[in-house]
Design a protein around this motif. Structure first.
Motif, PDB file in Angstrom:
ATOM      1  N   LEU A   1       0.966  -1.085  -0.018  1.00  0.00           N
ATOM      2  CA  LEU A   1      -0.037   0.097  -0.041  1.00  0.00           C
ATOM      3  C   LEU A   1       1.025   1.242   0.014  1.00  0.00           C
TER       4      LEU A   1
ATOM      5  N   TYR B   1      -2.365   6.144   2.258  1.00  0.00           N
ATOM      6  CA  TYR B   1      -3.827   5.968   2.789  1.00  0.00           C
ATOM      7  C   TYR B   1      -4.205   7.094   3.264  1.00  0.00           C
TER       8      TYR B   1
ATOM      9  N   PHE C   1      -7.416   4.451  -0.157  1.00  0.00           N
ATOM     10  CA  PHE C   1      -5.912   3.923  -0.277  1.00  0.00           C
ATOM     11  C   PHE C   1      -5.425   3.887  -1.938  1.00  0.00           C
TER      12      PHE C   1
ATOM     13  N   PHE D   1      -2.492   2.105  -4.421  1.00  0.00           N
ATOM     14  CA  PHE D   1      -1.784   0.653  -4.287  1.00  0.00           C
ATOM     15  C   PHE D   1      -1.564   0.479  -5.936  1.00  0.00           C
TER      16      PHE D   1
ATOM     17  N   CYS E   1      -7.201  -6.931   2.164  1.00  0.00           N
ATOM     18  CA  CYS E   1      -6.034  -7.140   1.552  1.00  0.00           C
ATOM     19  C   CYS E   1      -5.663  -8.740   1.776  1.00  0.00           C
TER      20      CYS E   1
ATOM     21  N   GLY F   1      -7.292  -2.974  10.592  1.00  0.00           N
ATOM     22  CA  GLY F   1      -7.000  -1.560  10.773  1.00  0.00           C
ATOM     23  C   GLY F   1      -8.404  -0.937  11.215  1.00  0.00           C
TER      24      GLY F   1
ATOM     25  N   THR G   1      -5.389   2.205  11.455  1.00  0.00           N
ATOM     26  CA  THR G   1      -5.164   1.868  10.097  1.00  0.00           C
ATOM     27  C   THR G   1      -3.907   2.168   9.786  1.00  0.00           C
TER      28      THR G   1
ATOM     29  N   VAL H   1      -1.439  -0.487   8.087  1.00  0.00           N
ATOM     30  CA  VAL H   1      -0.825  -0.317   6.638  1.00  0.00           C
ATOM     31  C   VAL H   1       0.734  -0.519   6.745  1.00  0.00           C
ATOM     32  N   ARG H   2       1.502   0.036   7.624  1.00  0.00           N
ATOM     33  CA  ARG H   2       2.820  -0.072   8.033  1.00  0.00           C
ATOM     34  C   ARG H   2       3.042  -1.439   8.077  1.00  0.00           C
TER      35      ARG H   2
ATOM     36  N   TYR I   1       1.421  -4.260   7.502  1.00  0.00           N
ATOM     37  CA  TYR I   1       1.131  -4.967   6.316  1.00  0.00           C
ATOM     38  C   TYR I   1       2.300  -5.004   5.312  1.00  0.00           C
ATOM     39  N   ASN I   2       2.763  -3.913   5.010  1.00  0.00           N
ATOM     40  CA  ASN I   2       3.765  -3.594   3.804  1.00  0.00           C
ATOM     41  C   ASN I   2       4.893  -4.203   4.339  1.00  0.00           C
TER      42      ASN I   2
ATOM     43  N   LEU J   1      -8.826  -3.061   6.364  1.00  0.00           N
ATOM     44  CA  LEU J   1      -8.616  -1.785   6.637  1.00  0.00           C
ATOM     45  C   LEU J   1      -9.521  -0.933   6.525  1.00  0.00           C
TER      46      LEU J   1
END
Length: 129
Positions: free
Chosen positions: A18, A21, A26, A28, A39, A76, A104, A108-109, A111-112, A125
Motif C-alpha cells: 500500500l 492511505y 488507499f 496501491f 488485502c 485497521g 489503520t 498499513v505500515r 502489512y507492508n 483496513l
C-alpha cells in the motif's frame, strides 16, 4: 452499440504494498480506491462493512473463507485502536490465524513490512480521512 460506464466490484487480483492511505481511501499498484479494503491472498478487494465504527464477525466472512492461506490478520480500525468484534478472535484462532487490531495507519505500515517478508498476512483496513 456503445456501452456506458461499467461499474465493477473493486478487486485487484494480486498482492501489492500500500503506497498511501487517507482522504477516505488507499493507493496501491498505481491505482486508488475510495473506501475500506481487504488485502487477502486472492487480491485487494473493496470492503463495505455495515458500520465501520462497529465491525462485526460477519464483516470478516471473506477473510475466514481464505483462512488456510492466512497466518496473520491485521485489522485497521480507523484513526483509533478499537477492540476486535465479538467472536472474531475466537473464529480466527480456530482457523489458525493471529488477529491483531490497530489503527489503520499502523496496520498499513505493518502489512507492508510483513508482505515484503513474504509472510502469509492479510489486512482488513477501515478507511480514514
Amino acid at each position: 452499440m456503445a456501452e456506458g460506464i461499467v461499474i465493477r466490484k473493486a478487486h485487484f487480483p494480486g498482492r501489492a504494498p500500500l503506497d498511501a492511505y487517507g482522504n477516505g481511501g488507499f493507493r496501491f499498484a498505481d491505482m486508488s480506491h475510495r473506501g475500506s479494503i481487504l488485502c487477502l491472498p486472492s487480491g485487494i478487494h473493496g470492503w463495505e462493512p455495515a458500520d465501520p465504527d462497529a465491525l462485526t464477525l460477519e464483516d470478516f466472512a471473506r477473510v475466514l473463507e481464505q483462512a488456510g492461506d492466512i497466518e496473520i490478520l491485521l485489522v485497521g480500525t480507523g484513526s483509533d485502536l478499537k477492540p476486535l468484534p465479538p467472536g472474531l478472535g475466537q473464529a480466527c484462532r480456530a482457523a489458525g490465524i493471529s488477529a491483531d487490531p490497530m489503527s489503520t495507519g499502523a496496520a498499513v505500515r505493518t502489512y507492508n513490512v510483513l508482505l515484503a517478508e513474504d509472510r502469509a498476512v492479510a489486512a482488513a483496513l477501515v478507511a480514514v480521512e
